[in-house]
Design a protein around this motif. Structure first.
Motif, PDB file in Angstrom:
ATOM      1  N   VAL A 103       0.758  -1.279   0.458  1.00 18.57           N
ATOM      2  CA  VAL A 103       0.270   0.191   0.005  1.00 18.57           C
ATOM      3  C   VAL A 103       1.066   0.882  -0.116  1.00 18.57           C
ATOM      4  O   VAL A 103       1.746   0.875   0.770  1.00 18.57           O
ATOM      5  N   TYR A 104       0.839   1.646  -0.617  1.00 18.87           N
ATOM      6  CA  TYR A 104       1.249   3.677  -0.854  1.00 18.87           C
ATOM      7  C   TYR A 104       0.696   4.532  -0.752  1.00 18.87           C
ATOM      8  O   TYR A 104      -0.674   4.950  -0.854  1.00 18.87           O
ATOM      9  N   TYR A 105       1.776   5.104   0.447  1.00 19.06           N
ATOM     10  CA  TYR A 105       1.136   6.445   0.981  1.00 19.06           C
ATOM     11  C   TYR A 105       1.580   7.310   0.550  1.00 19.06           C
ATOM     12  O   TYR A 105       3.023   7.539   0.575  1.00 19.06           O
ATOM     13  N   CYS A 106       1.116   8.452   0.141  1.00 15.74           N
ATOM     14  CA  CYS A 106       1.581  10.108   0.543  1.00 15.74           C
ATOM     15  C   CYS A 106       0.887  10.276   0.882  1.00 15.74           C
ATOM     16  O   CYS A 106       0.798  10.750   2.041  1.00 15.74           O
ATOM     17  N   ASN A 107       2.362  11.647   1.632  1.00 14.83           N
ATOM     18  CA  ASN A 107       3.106  12.484   3.221  1.00 14.83           C
ATOM     19  C   ASN A 107       3.159  13.789   2.854  1.00 14.83           C
ATOM     20  O   ASN A 107       3.847  14.013   1.632  1.00 14.83           O
ATOM     21  N   ALA A 108       2.692  14.178   3.236  1.00 14.66           N
ATOM     22  CA  ALA A 108       2.904  16.175   3.080  1.00 14.66           C
ATOM     23  C   ALA A 108       3.258  16.616   3.792  1.00 14.66           C
ATOM     24  O   ALA A 108       2.503  16.805   5.428  1.00 14.66           O
ATOM     25  N   ASP A 109       3.648  17.897   3.877  1.00 15.34           N
ATOM     26  CA  ASP A 109       4.763  18.786   4.891  1.00 15.34           C
ATOM     27  C   ASP A 109       4.336  20.397   5.016  1.00 15.34           C
ATOM     28  O   ASP A 109       3.514  20.861   3.979  1.00 15.34           O
ATOM     29  N   VAL A 110       2.216  20.413   5.321  1.00 20.94           N
ATOM     30  CA  VAL A 110       1.402  21.288   4.888  1.00 20.94           C
ATOM     31  C   VAL A 110       1.779  22.729   5.836  1.00 20.94           C
ATOM     32  O   VAL A 110       1.625  22.272   7.209  1.00 20.94           O
ATOM     33  N   MET A 111       2.106  23.542   5.593  1.00 23.92           N
ATOM     34  CA  MET A 111       1.399  24.627   6.357  1.00 23.92           C
ATOM     35  C   MET A 111      -0.319  25.389   5.865  1.00 23.92           C
ATOM     36  O   MET A 111      -0.487  25.803   4.880  1.00 23.92           O
ATOM     37  N   VAL A 112      -0.637  25.419   6.694  1.00 25.83           N
ATOM     38  CA  VAL A 112      -2.379  25.805   6.787  1.00 25.83           C
ATOM     39  C   VAL A 112      -2.528  26.690   6.799  1.00 25.83           C
ATOM     40  O   VAL A 112      -1.718  27.646   7.797  1.00 25.83           O
ATOM     41  N   VAL A 113      -3.319  27.170   6.342  1.00 27.07           N
ATOM     42  CA  VAL A 113      -3.360  29.105   6.433  1.00 27.07           C
ATOM     43  C   VAL A 113      -4.151  29.646   7.626  1.00 27.07           C
ATOM     44  O   VAL A 113      -4.230  30.479   7.819  1.00 27.07           O
ATOM     45  N   ALA A 114      -4.447  28.737   8.655  1.00 27.53           N
ATOM     46  CA  ALA A 114      -5.380  29.013  10.002  1.00 27.53           C
ATOM     47  C   ALA A 114      -4.043  29.497  11.044  1.00 27.53           C
ATOM     48  O   ALA A 114      -3.884  30.009  11.517  1.00 27.53           O
ATOM     49  N   THR A 115      -2.562  28.899  11.022  1.00 28.58           N
ATOM     50  CA  THR A 115      -2.163  28.800  11.529  1.00 28.58           C
ATOM     51  C   THR A 115      -0.826  29.278  10.905  1.00 28.58           C
ATOM     52  O   THR A 115       0.702  29.562  11.729  1.00 28.58           O
ATOM     53  N   LEU A 116      -0.238  28.972   9.638  1.00 28.04           N
ATOM     54  CA  LEU A 116       0.858  29.131   9.239  1.00 28.04           C
ATOM     55  C   LEU A 116       1.499  27.690   9.773  1.00 28.04           C
ATOM     56  O   LEU A 116       2.904  28.840  10.095  1.00 28.04           O
ATOM     57  N   ARG A 117       1.577  26.935   9.999  1.00 25.70           N
ATOM     58  CA  ARG A 117       2.483  26.370  11.429  1.00 25.70           C
ATOM     59  C   ARG A 117       2.816  24.512   9.987  1.00 25.70           C
ATOM     60  O   ARG A 117       1.315  24.325   9.872  1.00 25.70           O
ATOM     61  N   PRO A 118       3.684  24.270   9.765  1.00 24.61           N
ATOM     62  CA  PRO A 118       3.396  23.082   9.438  1.00 24.61           C
ATOM     63  C   PRO A 118       3.527  21.846  10.425  1.00 24.61           C
ATOM     64  O   PRO A 118       3.268  21.362  11.358  1.00 24.61           O
ATOM     65  N   ILE A 119       2.256  20.986   9.596  1.00 28.80           N
ATOM     66  CA  ILE A 119       1.565  19.537  10.125  1.00 28.80           C
ATOM     67  C   ILE A 119       2.001  18.489   8.791  1.00 28.80           C
ATOM     68  O   ILE A 119       1.376  18.636   7.642  1.00 28.80           O
ATOM     69  N   GLY A 120       1.872  17.969   9.463  1.00 29.51           N
ATOM     70  CA  GLY A 120       1.913  16.539   8.338  1.00 29.51           C
ATOM     71  C   GLY A 120       1.014  15.778   8.348  1.00 29.51           C
ATOM     72  O   GLY A 120      -0.612  15.739   9.196  1.00 29.51           O
ATOM     73  N   TYR A 121       0.352  15.765   6.917  1.00 29.24           N
ATOM     74  CA  TYR A 121      -0.736  14.696   6.879  1.00 29.24           C
ATOM     75  C   TYR A 121      -0.575  13.681   6.147  1.00 29.24           C
ATOM     76  O   TYR A 121       0.667  13.398   5.243  1.00 29.24           O
ATOM     77  N   TRP A 122      -1.371  12.515   5.831  1.00 28.75           N
ATOM     78  CA  TRP A 122      -1.147  10.981   4.978  1.00 28.75           C
ATOM     79  C   TRP A 122      -2.639  11.185   4.457  1.00 28.75           C
ATOM     80  O   TRP A 122      -3.970  11.487   4.586  1.00 28.75           O
ATOM     81  N   GLY A 123      -2.266  10.188   3.292  1.00 30.23           N
ATOM     82  CA  GLY A 123      -3.421   9.913   2.965  1.00 30.23           C
ATOM     83  C   GLY A 123      -4.094   8.927   3.178  1.00 30.23           C
ATOM     84  O   GLY A 123      -3.510   7.970   3.750  1.00 30.23           O
ATOM     85  N   GLN A 124      -4.874   8.438   2.051  1.00 30.55           N
ATOM     86  CA  GLN A 124      -5.425   6.250   2.718  1.00 30.55           C
ATOM     87  C   GLN A 124      -4.868   5.686   2.333  1.00 30.55           C
ATOM     88  O   GLN A 124      -5.134   5.030   2.727  1.00 30.55           O
ATOM     89  N   GLY A 125      -3.983   6.185   1.454  1.00 26.23           N
ATOM     90  CA  GLY A 125      -3.003   4.550   0.472  1.00 26.23           C
ATOM     91  C   GLY A 125      -3.868   4.297  -0.663  1.00 26.23           C
ATOM     92  O   GLY A 125      -4.922   4.314  -0.441  1.00 26.23           O
ATOM     93  N   THR A 126      -3.474   4.285  -1.521  1.00 24.56           N
ATOM     94  CA  THR A 126      -3.844   2.813  -2.657  1.00 24.56           C
ATOM     95  C   THR A 126      -2.600   1.690  -2.553  1.00 24.56           C
ATOM     96  O   THR A 126      -1.192   1.937  -2.526  1.00 24.56           O
ATOM     97  N   GLN A 127      -3.524   0.807  -3.307  1.00 29.34           N
ATOM     98  CA  GLN A 127      -2.904  -0.726  -3.123  1.00 29.34           C
ATOM     99  C   GLN A 127      -2.273  -1.243  -4.664  1.00 29.34           C
ATOM    100  O   GLN A 127      -2.546  -0.371  -5.699  1.00 29.34           O
ATOM    101  N   VAL A 128      -1.158  -1.588  -4.532  1.00 25.65           N
ATOM    102  CA  VAL A 128      -0.111  -1.540  -5.459  1.00 25.65           C
ATOM    103  C   VAL A 128       0.583  -3.439  -5.540  1.00 25.65           C
ATOM    104  O   VAL A 128       1.474  -3.420  -4.636  1.00 25.65           O
TER     105      VAL A 128
END
Length: 121
Positions: free
Chosen positions: A92-117
């Motif tokens: 299962v392949y997962y996407c990860n992103a270090d996102v600066m959100v509008v509300a706080t302008l602080r980086p938060i890590g997010y994960w996707g739900q995954g896709t099977q290969v």
């Protein structure tokens, strides 16, 4: 809220190719490093490739020369071109992103739900 949605997984024969996509949406100010990880049955999640917003990419030794990571910053989308796939790439392949959100302008890590290969003949 930020969502990461992967697509492009599936069943492919050894030696075949797949292209994964990961689209980020929500209250995004900017995205720093993005990456792909994978988890095979009975194994820990492992890094596949990462790509910063500006800079050099990084690959796991097991995929070097076969996989290519790229991103479209205008679309907040991450890609993984996988060539010469082998059975050991099955996971299962997962996407990860270090996102600066509008509300706080602080980086938060997010994960996707995954896709099977699945790589199998």
């Amino acid at each position: 809220q930020v969502q990461l949605v992967e697509s492009g997984g599936g069943l492919v024969q050894p030696g075949g190719s797949l292209r994964l996509s990961c689209a980020a949406s929500g209250n995004i100010f900017s995205i720093n490093t993005m990456g792909w990880y994978r988890q095979a049955p009975g194994k820990q999640r492992e890094l596949v490739a990462t790509i910063p917003r500006g800079g050099s990419t990084h690959y796991a030794d097991s995929v070097k020369g076969r996989f290519t990571v790229s991103r479209d910053n205008a679309k907040n989308t991450l890609y993984l071109q996988m060539n010469n796939l082998q059975p050991e790439d099955t996971a299962v392949y997962y996407c990860n992103a270090d996102v600066m959100v509008v509300a706080t302008l602080r980086p938060i890590g997010y994960w996707g739900q995954g896709t099977q290969v699945t790589v199998s003949s």
